[in-house]
Design an enzyme around this catalytic site. Sequence first.
Site, mmCIF file in Angstrom:
data_model
loop_
_atom_site.group_PDB
_atom_site.id
_atom_site.type_symbol
_atom_site.label_atom_id
_atom_site.label_comp_id
_atom_site.label_asym_id
_atom_site.label_seq_id
_atom_site.Cartn_x
_atom_site.Cartn_y
_atom_site.Cartn_z
ATOM 1 C CE LYS A 27 -3.910 -0.364 2.077
ATOM 2 N NZ LYS A 27 -4.719 -0.692 3.247
ATOM 3 N NE ARG A 98 -6.465 4.111 4.322
ATOM 4 C CZ ARG A 98 -7.680 3.883 3.824
ATOM 5 N NH1 ARG A 98 -8.016 2.693 3.423
ATOM 6 N NH2 ARG A 98 -8.538 4.864 3.721
ATOM 7 N N GLY A 107 -8.721 -8.111 4.331
ATOM 8 C CA GLY A 107 -9.505 -8.384 5.532
ATOM 9 C C GLY A 107 -8.676 -8.727 6.761
ATOM 10 C CG MET A 109 -2.977 -6.263 8.074
ATOM 11 S SD MET A 109 -2.394 -6.768 9.686
ATOM 12 C CE MET A 109 -0.695 -7.004 9.312
ATOM 13 N NE ARG A 342 -5.556 -4.355 -3.766
ATOM 14 C CZ ARG A 342 -6.135 -4.847 -2.697
ATOM 15 N NH1 ARG A 342 -5.418 -5.157 -1.656
ATOM 16 N NH2 ARG A 342 -7.422 -5.031 -2.638
ATOM 17 C CG HIS A 458 -14.207 -11.058 3.878
ATOM 18 N ND1 HIS A 458 -14.667 -12.327 4.108
ATOM 19 C CD2 HIS A 458 -12.944 -11.025 4.345
ATOM 20 C CE1 HIS A 458 -13.725 -13.026 4.718
ATOM 21 N NE2 HIS A 458 -12.668 -12.254 4.877
ATOM 22 C CB SER A 776 10.197 -40.814 -16.152
ATOM 23 O OG SER A 776 9.123 -39.996 -15.779
ATOM 24 C CB CYS A 844 5.922 -38.992 -14.604
ATOM 25 S SG CYS A 844 6.699 -40.379 -13.775
ATOM 26 C CE1 TYR A 864 8.246 -36.650 -19.497
ATOM 27 C CE2 TYR A 864 10.144 -36.928 -20.946
ATOM 28 C CZ TYR A 864 9.224 -37.460 -20.053
ATOM 29 O OH TYR A 864 9.291 -38.771 -19.690
HETATM 30 C C1 PEP Z 1 6.232 -41.266 -8.540
HETATM 31 O O1 PEP Z 1 6.611 -42.023 -7.651
HETATM 32 O O2 PEP Z 1 6.510 -40.067 -8.586
HETATM 33 C C2 PEP Z 1 5.380 -41.766 -9.628
HETATM 34 C C3 PEP Z 1 5.024 -41.013 -10.625
HETATM 35 O O3 PEP Z 1 4.912 -43.030 -9.496
HETATM 36 P P1 PEP Z 1 3.680 -43.434 -8.572
HETATM 37 O O4 PEP Z 1 3.078 -42.159 -8.080
HETATM 38 O O5 PEP Z 1 2.763 -44.217 -9.416
HETATM 39 O O6 PEP Z 1 4.346 -44.218 -7.521
#
Ligand code: PEP
Length: 889
Positions: A27, A98, A107, A109, A342, A458, A776, A844, A864
């Site tokens: 602020k 303020r 909400g 402060m 803001r 709020h 992975s 993953c 990825y």
């Molecule tokens: C993990 O362990 O991150 C994974 C993707 O395999 P799972 O969650 O199936 O054990």
Amino acid sequence: MSRAAARKYVYDFSEGSREMRDLLGGKGAGIAEMTRIGGPVKVPPGFTITTEACVAYMRSNRFPAGLEHQVERALARLERKAGKRLGDVDDPLLVSVRSGARESMPGMMDTVLDLGLNDDSVRGLAKRTGNERFAWDSYRRFVQMFGNVVRGVDGSTYEQAIERTKRAKGVRLDSDLGAGDFRKLTSTFKRIFERKTGEPFPGDPREQLRQAIRAVFGSWNGDRAVEYRRQNRIPDHWGTGVNVQQMVFGNMGPDSGSGVAFSREGVTGAPQPSGDFLIDAQGEDVVSGVRNTLGLPDLKRVMPKAHRQLTEVLRTLERHYRDMQDVEFTVEEGTLYMLQTRSAKRPAQAAVRVAVDMVGEGLITREEAIGLVDAGSLEALLRPAFDPARKYRPLVTGVAASPGAAKGAIVFTAGDAIRRAEAGVDVILVREFTEADDVAGFHAAKGILTARGGKASHAALVARDMGKPCVSGAAALEIDPDEKTVSVDGQTLREGDLIAMDGTAGLVTTEDVPLTDPKIGKHFKTILAWADEIRSLGVRANADSPEAARNARALGAEGIGLCRTEHMFMEADRQPKMRKMILADDERRRRKALGELLPLQQRDFEGIFKAMRGLPVTIRLLDPPLHEFLPRKEELIVEIDRLVRAKRRGARLDRLERELRRLRELEETNPMLGTRGCRLGIMFPEIYEMQVRAIAGAAINVRRRVREEPHVEIMIPLVDYERELEVMRKLVDDTVARTVAEAGAGPVRYTVGTMIELPRACLVADRIATQASFFSFGTNDLTQTALGFSRDDVEGKFLARYIETKIVDRSPFETIDVPGVGALVEMAVKKGRSKNRKVTLGVCGEHGGDPASVHFFARAGLDYVSCSQNRVPVARVAAAQAALAQRSA
Ligand code: PEP
Ligand code: MG
């Protein structure tokens, strides 16, 4: 410490700037920046006490050395600028006090207005304004607010006194009271103050200011603030700034007022300013949601000049900040003053629209547009809506305060919301209006409905923040919180009754309207397309059915990073076959049972390959312990016991006893660390063989049908040793070769890689890389095993306490633990690439869809991330933001 050497704790507004946010709070920095902009932007003068002063105060519970003196000097400068003196009996300076932390904490402060009034200066104010009623109204408001905010006197005590006065006069509204009433109320309020605090109301304005500053500092550690910070992961050591500003008055009659505005439509992001406004009122009345507000078109009608000024100011601020703004303003006798600006918090749909529109208007670049979007919030755009094909009768309409649709059982208190939600019931929290204490109920509820308040109330702000649908200001609702009922036009609903609400349209119904899955709109598509141009990190999805694969592809997944094949065994028609396979006494019987599963798996793989044509599909061979597919031991024992007691020996009892025996054989004390992953493949190679046959068979069939080679990646889970992978890889190669030969088909193209989800695998990633085409990172198991935290238990057991105790600031299963698990990932990346330059690296685990983790994975050099379908758009934008951050690093 000498005065000269004291740290600078106080900055005039004219000394600050937007860059000083950490020091001055959001602020303070906003007000300072507006002061610098000048031109059409008029800001009442004042000064900011720094967040560092607050931190110092919290440490010693005393004002730090030099602070009081600096405040005194800043006050003298302010008096000179304003041409008025605090406490003056002829023309007093009044100020607001303020809080303002680095991040806005709606909400949390509290604000004190009209500070400086006492029994003398109130007469000065009346004289100067020629408005005795206004002066006494301001004074009673001040005594009330000061008592409540600064000294913690219960606000309802004051409200009751007002109600008594109105009743005695036979009037309904505060505005029906006159100067004499307010004078009497002021005395009453002062008596309440004295009774509750044991001290007389402080008449000395400097003492008032001292106490107010202390209260703002103290409120940083108030329960509400601490809870808000915990939920929003705001560090406790930031502290809050204190802004002391000359009062301007929105309550000086019909050509005055107060309001809040967005430079664009607050909910949809459409390019017209929007806001809430009250005539003859102070700012707190607008945000409290106690009175129903007017919109900006009304402001245009009643105060065209102020409306014109406001429009110009909003344009100026937006151009200056290159972002949508959210402002507070006051009109004092026709003149517009800006009190705060803001960057506007906005729901995801508005965020994408604003970002795209601002590029179109030439205000920002595409890169800046990507930066304006909160990647994590985008999941909300994939939230349900009312099925448009379904007609229904609305129960009530209100303000479309936060988008999305929800349905559930009505509850009237936060406590009931939590209790019912914990019992697995979807609930809608229905309140007259909401306050900080209701926030826990917001978390538990699917949606929030209030009878009062507008888009800036709020309820609206908090719901939008949390991505929950909200309808506010549904004035026709008559809520009885004691009876736990709500009535509309004679129809009464009780706690537990179902309602459906659409926060995008502001509608509520008692009908069980079906909710539809959301679609990606044109602005969202544009943002995603820009993100794709910018990012280098690939984004795949975790999906294990053809339908999920199609959906993932529609959301922009560039492949499947994890197909958990065990999920394919869990469907009702496959469970018995799987069970038969596990219960088989020998390999021959097991192979026979596997033969029944094979065509089912193959059919799924074919569907997935078709859905993902041209894109990689990583299929992970069976991972969980086998006993997970068998019935629960306790249930078996109870049933066997029942049959034995009933003396019903027979085939069924034999079968159950066999199952129990096998269950006991397979049972492990620590199944998560037991015979799962590739250990299963080594113990029961025929299971993996069947799966590989299904994969190869599916690839051959799909290739024949669509004349395109599926891009198959076969993944071995839970590898510790390179030899495990070597053995499994040979199994895969041999099985594919056999399947291809039996089918008389040409060779199938595939690669073999591994999950990296155990600390040892990270430590020996160089060795494992010689056997793997890809890694992975399974960060779920990696987090579990690196921290020794059971992934299935910690969230429900000790994690909340860990967060409270500040051992961690969020769940390591949600956002990657960079120093620990992250270091393992980085090591594995380095080691893996050192022995296999071409190894493809992905993740993953759940972290693949978490924006903060995505930033880490980009920095770690992964190729990825793979995440659940609905988070694919989140990951695309987060990956682009990560690329931009890396560019500017
Ligand atoms: C993990 O362990 O991150 C994974 C993707 O395999 P799972 O969650 O199936 O054990
Ligand atoms: Mg795992």
